[in-house]
Design a protein around this motif. Structure first.
Motif, PDB file in Angstrom:
ATOM      1  N   GLU A  99      -4.713   2.101   7.837  1.00 53.30           N
ATOM      2  CA  GLU A  99      -4.132   1.291   6.772  1.00 53.30           C
ATOM      3  C   GLU A  99      -2.649   1.059   7.026  1.00 53.30           C
ATOM      4  O   GLU A  99      -2.004   1.773   7.792  1.00 53.30           O
ATOM      5  N   ALA A 126      -2.543   0.202  10.719  1.00 50.53           N
ATOM      6  CA  ALA A 126      -3.833  -0.475  10.738  1.00 50.53           C
ATOM      7  C   ALA A 126      -4.110  -1.061  12.123  1.00 50.53           C
ATOM      8  O   ALA A 126      -3.231  -1.607  12.778  1.00 50.53           O
ATOM      9  N   ASP A 134       0.848  -1.180   0.000  1.00 52.51           N
ATOM     10  CA  ASP A 134       0.000   0.000   0.000  1.00 52.51           C
ATOM     11  C   ASP A 134       0.884   1.231   0.000  1.00 52.51           C
ATOM     12  O   ASP A 134       2.089   1.143  -0.218  1.00 52.51           O
TER      13      ASP A 134
END
Length: 404
Positions: free
Chosen positions: A322, A326, A202
């Protein structure tokens, strides 16, 4: 020495190398922590012995080198050191097993591999493709071996002369491990580790080439993975990558709080030749007590297992934030939290535990207790919600406030 080239994941493919399947992805904390715990048995390397001169390489090229590695045969000796800042997992597992009324055999991999999550261990490993792996945990005058050969998985404890046997193909649906060609519960090869870590990408991660090293007598590049944002308990992950084969040769997870590594695992000796076929052969020794996996499954359906059903039946799992920051939000069945330290409902032992290991916190969510390790922290609110992640105490409180 390789330059300190870097890349940062921003969710966009910026070139042909970055755009390719797994090579476009970088490591995030839950993947790192989970893979380290579950596959630590075959993660590489230990002592550095110099900084060799190697051709320059960018971070993108080094990630691609890991993903493209086709080395599936190796053997060697591995040393694993893990310090989560909590008591031995092996003893904890024994206590939980006894408390649940379970009588798991000493050769069951579920219990024995948990030992690797605490302390220092020496292992012998051998790998010949996805269908043949062997891991041996060396003790003082004893040895535990886990052998995967085709459809069979064998666990053997030499001290107790107990054997565990299961079929690698008996699971109804394939998990990630089986999709990669190995049974669930069998530690991953170094290539599996790299691919599983690269799967989790990510925009919260930066990656740099942090120079070179010599690991287990082989020249390697160092890939350094770090969170972009504050709030994570993970400071960095360093993977030493064999310059010739692309196989990871060192895995070090350093906490953001400083001090010794949480995980430092790797080969002290490695050989990429094909292991002998006898490495993967196993016949139960004479007089050994053999337990089949389906026998344990039958026991799991008894009253003790039913009593533990609530633990496995957690509902309403959500993820807040995230990447490295997270946090998992879990609703405890019944909505009942841990009794407060000053509560008359809390047994004396529970109050002592909370006083010693728990920090009372308050926020918009209400009140609760934070339990901390060097890597994973958890907030249990008084109304029975759990927030857990590889994040700091303040980050947990912030996540709980956000969820309210």
């Amino acid at each position: 020495m390789a330059p300190n080239d870097s890349v940062e994941t921003d969710g966009e493919a910026t070139g042909t190398v970055v755009g390719r399947r797994k090579a476009a992805r970088y490591i995030v904390p839950f993947a790192v922590a989970g893979v380290a715990a579950a596959t630590i048995g075959l993660v590489p390397a230990l002592a550095d012995s110099g900084d060799p001169e190697l051709p320059d390489i960018t971070a993108q090229e080094l990630v691609e080198k890991i993903a493209a590695s086709d080395q599936e045969q190796l053997s060697g000796t591995v040393k694993v050191s893990t310090d989560l800042g909590i008591p031995s997992f092996g003893g904890l597992a024994d206590s939980l097993s006894q408390g649940a009324g379970q009588d798991a055999p000493g050769a069951s991999p579920d219990a024995r591999l948990m030992e690797l999550a605490s302390g220092t261990h020496t292992l012998r490993v051998a790998v010949d493709g996805p269908d043949k792996q062997r891991l041996s945990i060396l003790g003082e005058g004893s040895e535990y071996s886990l052998v995967h050969n085709g459809d069979d998985v064998w666990g053997y404890d030499s001290e107790s002369n107990e054997v565990y046997h299961s079929q690698a193909t008996e699971h109804g649906s394939k998990g990630k491990a089986e999709e990669r060609g190995r049974p669930e519960g069998m530690p991953a090869t170094p290539k599996d580790l790299a691919e599983e870590a690269l799967d989790a990408a990510d925009g919260t991660t930066s990656v740099t080439v942090g120079g070179t090293a010599q690991v287990a007598g082989r020249d390697a590049y160092k890939l350094v993975i770090e969170p972009k944002r504050s709030g994570s308990t993970i400071g960095s992950v360093t993977v030493a990558v064999d310059a010739s084969t692309g196989v990871p040769l060192k895995f070090t997870l350093a906490p953001s709080s400083g001090g010794k590594a949480v995980v430092d695992a790797g080969f002290t000796q490695v050989d990429f030749a094909k292991p002998a076929a006898s490495s993967f052969s196993f016949t139960p020794p004479k007089g050994a007590e053999v337990t089949e996996a389906d026998e344990l499954k039958a026991k799991d359906k008894g009253p003790a297992a039913e009593g533990l059903g609530a633990v496995g039946g957690l509902k309403g799992l959500d993820v807040i934030g995230e990447g490295w920051n997270a946090v998992a939000e879990i609703k405890v069945p019944g909505g009942s939290g841990m009794p407060a330290p000053g509560s008359g409902d809390a047994p004396a032992q529970a109050r002592q535990f909370l006083d010693a290991f728990g920090d009372k916190v308050t926020g918009d969510f209400g009140t609760g207790t934070v339990f901390r390790t060097r890597l994973v922290n958890a907030l249990l609110t008084d109304d029975g919600t759990v927030y857990v992640g590889a994040v700091t105490k303040d980050a947990l409180v912030k996540a709980a406030d956000t969820a309210e």
